[in-house]
Motif scaffolding. Sequence first.
Motif, PDB file in Angstrom:
ATOM      1  N   VAL A 124      -6.930  34.980  -1.416  1.00  0.00           N
ATOM      2  CA  VAL A 124      -7.844  34.403  -0.431  1.00  0.00           C
ATOM      3  C   VAL A 124      -7.752  35.187   0.881  1.00  0.00           C
ATOM      4  N   VAL A 125      -8.896  35.331   1.548  1.00  0.00           N
ATOM      5  CA  VAL A 125      -8.947  35.926   2.880  1.00  0.00           C
ATOM      6  C   VAL A 125      -9.604  34.919   3.813  1.00  0.00           C
ATOM      7  N   VAL A 126      -8.973  34.691   4.966  1.00  0.00           N
ATOM      8  CA  VAL A 126      -9.473  33.753   5.966  1.00  0.00           C
ATOM      9  C   VAL A 126      -9.826  34.546   7.224  1.00  0.00           C
ATOM     10  N   GLY A 127     -11.067  34.431   7.690  1.00  0.00           N
ATOM     11  CA  GLY A 127     -11.487  35.120   8.903  1.00  0.00           C
ATOM     12  C   GLY A 127     -12.043  34.151   9.916  1.00  0.00           C
ATOM     13  N   HIS A 128     -11.528  34.200  11.144  1.00  0.00           N
ATOM     14  CA  HIS A 128     -11.988  33.319  12.208  1.00  0.00           C
ATOM     15  C   HIS A 128     -12.878  34.081  13.179  1.00  0.00           C
ATOM     16  N   SER A 129     -14.039  33.529  13.514  1.00  0.00           N
ATOM     17  CA  SER A 129     -14.930  34.051  14.546  1.00  0.00           C
ATOM     18  C   SER A 129     -15.274  35.517  14.295  1.00  0.00           C
ATOM     19  N   LEU A 130     -14.840  36.434  15.164  1.00  0.00           N
ATOM     20  CA  LEU A 130     -15.063  37.854  14.931  1.00  0.00           C
ATOM     21  C   LEU A 130     -14.449  38.284  13.603  1.00  0.00           C
ATOM     22  N   GLY A 131     -13.304  37.716  13.269  1.00  0.00           N
ATOM     23  CA  GLY A 131     -12.695  38.014  11.977  1.00  0.00           C
ATOM     24  C   GLY A 131     -13.577  37.600  10.817  1.00  0.00           C
ATOM     25  N   GLY A 132     -14.326  36.515  10.988  1.00  0.00           N
ATOM     26  CA  GLY A 132     -15.265  36.079   9.963  1.00  0.00           C
ATOM     27  C   GLY A 132     -16.447  37.024   9.840  1.00  0.00           C
ATOM     28  N   LEU A 133     -16.877  37.587  10.968  1.00  0.00           N
ATOM     29  CA  LEU A 133     -17.948  38.577  10.948  1.00  0.00           C
ATOM     30  C   LEU A 133     -17.487  39.839  10.223  1.00  0.00           C
ATOM     31  N   ALA A 134     -16.300  40.342  10.589  1.00  0.00           N
ATOM     32  CA  ALA A 134     -15.772  41.552   9.960  1.00  0.00           C
ATOM     33  C   ALA A 134     -15.545  41.335   8.471  1.00  0.00           C
ATOM     34  N   LEU A 135     -15.030  40.163   8.111  1.00  0.00           N
ATOM     35  CA  LEU A 135     -14.781  39.860   6.705  1.00  0.00           C
ATOM     36  C   LEU A 135     -16.078  39.876   5.904  1.00  0.00           C
ATOM     37  N   ALA A 136     -17.135  39.286   6.430  1.00  0.00           N
ATOM     38  CA  ALA A 136     -18.407  39.244   5.711  1.00  0.00           C
ATOM     39  C   ALA A 136     -18.932  40.649   5.418  1.00  0.00           C
ATOM     40  N   LEU A 137     -18.670  41.591   6.325  1.00  0.00           N
ATOM     41  CA  LEU A 137     -19.133  42.962   6.135  1.00  0.00           C
ATOM     42  C   LEU A 137     -18.223  43.769   5.216  1.00  0.00           C
ATOM     43  N   ALA A 138     -17.013  43.255   4.962  1.00  0.00           N
ATOM     44  CA  ALA A 138     -16.045  43.969   4.124  1.00  0.00           C
ATOM     45  C   ALA A 138     -15.799  43.297   2.782  1.00  0.00           C
ATOM     46  N   VAL A 139     -16.262  42.078   2.608  1.00  0.00           N
ATOM     47  CA  VAL A 139     -15.834  41.258   1.479  1.00  0.00           C
ATOM     48  C   VAL A 139     -16.217  41.863   0.135  1.00  0.00           C
ATOM     49  N   GLU A 140     -17.355  42.522   0.056  1.00  0.00           N
ATOM     50  CA  GLU A 140     -17.769  43.096  -1.222  1.00  0.00           C
ATOM     51  C   GLU A 140     -16.825  44.213  -1.660  1.00  0.00           C
ATOM     52  N   ARG A 141     -16.249  44.915  -0.670  1.00  0.00           N
ATOM     53  CA  ARG A 141     -15.309  45.985  -0.979  1.00  0.00           C
ATOM     54  C   ARG A 141     -13.885  45.454  -1.183  1.00  0.00           C
ATOM     55  N   LEU A 142     -13.517  44.403  -0.470  1.00  0.00           N
ATOM     56  CA  LEU A 142     -12.175  43.833  -0.609  1.00  0.00           C
ATOM     57  C   LEU A 142     -12.018  43.012  -1.893  1.00  0.00           C
ATOM     58  N   ARG A 143     -13.092  42.363  -2.294  1.00  0.00           N
ATOM     59  CA  ARG A 143     -13.129  41.591  -3.547  1.00  0.00           C
ATOM     60  C   ARG A 143     -12.039  40.529  -3.651  1.00  0.00           C
ATOM     61  N   PRO A 144     -11.851  39.702  -2.639  1.00  0.00           N
ATOM     62  CA  PRO A 144     -10.888  38.601  -2.798  1.00  0.00           C
ATOM     63  C   PRO A 144     -11.439  37.574  -3.780  1.00  0.00           C
ATOM     64  N   ARG A 145     -10.547  36.768  -4.325  1.00  0.00           N
ATOM     65  CA  ARG A 145     -11.007  35.716  -5.229  1.00  0.00           C
ATOM     66  C   ARG A 145     -11.791  34.649  -4.475  1.00  0.00           C
ATOM     67  N   ARG A 146     -11.400  34.402  -3.216  1.00  0.00           N
ATOM     68  CA  ARG A 146     -12.088  33.424  -2.383  1.00  0.00           C
ATOM     69  C   ARG A 146     -12.108  33.927  -0.945  1.00  0.00           C
ATOM     70  N   ALA A 147     -13.148  33.575  -0.217  1.00  0.00           N
ATOM     71  CA  ALA A 147     -13.251  33.909   1.201  1.00  0.00           C
ATOM     72  C   ALA A 147     -13.472  32.626   1.991  1.00  0.00           C
ATOM     73  N   VAL A 148     -12.796  32.525   3.128  1.00  0.00           N
ATOM     74  CA  VAL A 148     -12.948  31.374   4.021  1.00  0.00           C
ATOM     75  C   VAL A 148     -13.358  31.901   5.389  1.00  0.00           C
ATOM     76  N   TYR A 149     -14.487  31.430   5.862  1.00  0.00           N
ATOM     77  CA  TYR A 149     -15.018  31.840   7.164  1.00  0.00           C
ATOM     78  C   TYR A 149     -14.891  30.666   8.130  1.00  0.00           C
ATOM     79  N   CYS A 150     -14.023  30.795   9.126  1.00  0.00           N
ATOM     80  CA  CYS A 150     -13.768  29.719  10.080  1.00  0.00           C
ATOM     81  C   CYS A 150     -14.610  29.930  11.332  1.00  0.00           C
ATOM     82  N   ASP A 151     -15.630  29.099  11.498  1.00  0.00           N
ATOM     83  CA  ASP A 151     -16.556  29.207  12.625  1.00  0.00           C
ATOM     84  C   ASP A 151     -16.905  30.678  12.884  1.00  0.00           C
ATOM     85  N   PRO A 152     -17.467  31.361  11.878  1.00  0.00           N
ATOM     86  CA  PRO A 152     -17.707  32.803  11.986  1.00  0.00           C
ATOM     87  C   PRO A 152     -18.792  33.137  13.004  1.00  0.00           C
ATOM     88  N   ALA A 153     -18.638  34.261  13.671  1.00  0.00           N
ATOM     89  CA  ALA A 153     -19.584  34.695  14.714  1.00  0.00           C
ATOM     90  C   ALA A 153     -20.725  35.470  14.072  1.00  0.00           C
TER      91      ALA A 153
END
Length: 231
Positions: free
Chosen positions: A77-106
């Motif tokens: 699992v990868v958890v991204g908060h705010s800016l971290g949620g924005l960066a995660l959304a742009l990287a998630v297809e390449r990181l391929r975690p089993r689950r993604a959690v976006y906490c109040d993503p920007a």
Amino acid sequence: MQLHTHEWGAGDRIAVLIHGIMSDHRTWHRVGPALADRGYRVIGVDLRGHGRSPRGDYGPELFADDLVDTLPTDVEVVVGHSLGGLALALAVERLRPRRAVYCDPAWSLAGVGQAVDPAVFVTFKTADQARVRAFNPGWDDADVDVELATLADWDTGTALALSGGHLRDRTPARPMVPSLVQIAGRGFLFTEEAAKELASRGFTVRTVAGAGHTIHRDDLPGFLAGLEGWI
């Protein structure tokens, strides 16, 4: 860019924590141990321009590329908060975690607009204890101290690179992996209509009532309860 990382625990499963703007891995000082107690090896990163990571050019795509360069793929699992949620959304297809959690993503949903231009955060660089407490009345002394320390290590250029003409709606059209969006009940990024739009796009959406934008620091029990079934 290779980012600075900090780890908690030594479990068989890996969880990754990605902080928001002005912060670094220290914002997770209670979450990291809590996940380690649940059997995870937890990796907290410092985005470029934050904490102990290098400085350089800034922008959402660069933040995302750094995650891909630094982190293992196929983690639990990868958890991204705010800016971290924005960066995660742009990287998630390449990181391929089993689950993604976006906490109040920007993400800035279309039709809702950008509630706050990130340039305003520059004024927080010199915030003192009283100002941090005024904006975050529910925080304990440890979180106030962490905020002051992370502000001291933060490059304000990261905010300027996201402001003005750089503001864009970057809401994902659909989740690339099973994804939870955790919304702050007292936050400023999402309306009820925006939450419904996210659900229609295939995201699981949960609101932590009473919590402000930094959910894990405003209400740790509520934050963890909101992750039930995802961690």
